[in-house]
Scaffold this active site. Structure first.
Site, PDB file in Angstrom:
ATOM      1  N   THR A  14     -10.537  -2.368  10.578  1.00  0.00           N
ATOM      2  CA  THR A  14      -9.181  -1.809  10.515  1.00  0.00           C
ATOM      3  C   THR A  14      -9.013  -0.601  11.433  1.00  0.00           C
ATOM      4  O   THR A  14      -7.913  -0.371  11.960  1.00  0.00           O
ATOM      5  CB  THR A  14      -8.838  -1.401   9.071  1.00  0.00           C
ATOM      6  OG1 THR A  14      -9.859  -0.532   8.564  1.00  0.00           O
ATOM      7  CG2 THR A  14      -8.749  -2.626   8.180  1.00  0.00           C
ATOM      8  N   ARG A  15     -10.089   0.159  11.663  1.00  0.00           N
ATOM      9  CA  ARG A  15      -9.977   1.345  12.512  1.00  0.00           C
ATOM     10  C   ARG A  15      -9.921   1.003  13.996  1.00  0.00           C
ATOM     11  O   ARG A  15      -9.737   1.883  14.843  1.00  0.00           O
ATOM     12  CB  ARG A  15     -11.131   2.307  12.226  1.00  0.00           C
ATOM     13  CG  ARG A  15     -10.990   3.040  10.894  1.00  0.00           C
ATOM     14  CD  ARG A  15     -12.072   4.065  10.702  1.00  0.00           C
ATOM     15  NE  ARG A  15     -13.344   3.439  10.351  1.00  0.00           N
ATOM     16  CZ  ARG A  15     -14.510   4.085  10.322  1.00  0.00           C
ATOM     17  NH1 ARG A  15     -14.564   5.361  10.680  1.00  0.00           N
ATOM     18  NH2 ARG A  15     -15.612   3.455   9.980  1.00  0.00           N
TER      19      ARG A  15
END
Length: 256
Positions: A14-15
């Site tokens: 997600t990052r």
């Protein structure tokens, strides 16, 4: 030496701010997972088990032409490293001998490191052998604790370590070699009784030790090969490191 390898490649990342599976983000023009696959193949792994999850169809498509004995296993939902290996139990059922477990987001790992790990594992007749690293600044890595004979006793996580343990510079970098039968024996006993409600592969070591099985650790991973990728900044840094490495390799070949 032949072996099998479980490569953990299910994460969304997600990052990374992208819908692309994390392991498909490019490092010097190739998906980071390709480097890990090549390292495992170069170490003699004739059986690859890729644990996939987010956008698994993209991973399968990317490696549709991958030669050899390859299996894909779905991890959905994703509940930790131990869970990632637990979902491989059907594939593990018929395996014998050494099984590597490595992360698909660590493209700096090299085949000679994995070969050294396999060699030590075989020489020591261990149920599990860790490839560790000695870091000048161990940061928040789990520390390797050894007994009076210098053998692996346990891994203590950063958040649980005492000041004395935090002074230890040998760390766990999540590169494992298990005996297949030993791994099968502990997977059903892993639990998620922790703050994250996840199954941790490191718990398998404690179970093996409690069973009287031998554990081993070898500081085989150079500090410069430790970094895994979780953010765009880390992707850029690893790409620069890979460019530097390939340039050094090219210079060495030109001198030979």
């Amino acid at each position: 030496m032949t072996a099998a390898a479980i490569i953990l490649a299910a994460g969304k990342g997600t990052r990374m701010k992208s819908d692309l599976p994390k392991v498909l983000h490019p490092v010097c023009g190739q998906p980071m997972l390709t480097y890990v696959i090549n390292a495992c193949r170069g170490a003699g792994c004739d059986r690859l088990i890729l644990v996939v999850g987010h956008r698994h169809e993209w991973v399968r498509e990317t490696y549709a032409s991958l030669d050899g004995n390859v299996a894909y296993v779905m991890q959905e939902p994703q509940q930790g490293t131990g869970h990632a290996v637990m979902v491989c139990q059907d594939e593990l059922a018929w395996l014998e001998g050494p099984v590597l477990v490595v992360a698909g987001d660590g493209p700096l790992i090299q085949s000679h490191t994995l070969r050294e790990l396999l060699a030590v594992h075989t020489q020591t007749n261990a149920a599990c052998t860790l490839a560790t690293s000695i870091l000048p600044d161990p940061a928040k890595y789990g520390r390797i604790l050894r007994d009076e004979r210098g053998e692996l006793a346990s891994i203590v996580e950063f958040v649980d370590a005492t000041p004395e343990q935090l002074a230890v510079k040998e760390v766990n970098v999540s590169v494992y070699c298990f005996d297949a039968a030993a791994l099968r024996s502990v997977l059903p006993r892993l639990t998620n009784n922790n703050n994250k409600n996840e199954y941790y592969l490191t718990d398998a070591l404690g179970l093996l030790r409690a069973d009287g099985q031998k554990l081993a650790a070898v500081a085989a991973v150079p500090p410069e090969d430790v970094m895994s990728i979780n953010t765009i900044d880390e992707l850029d840094l690893v790409s620069r490191m890979m460019i530097s490495r390939t340039g050094a390799d090219r210079d060495a070949r030109s001198r030979s």
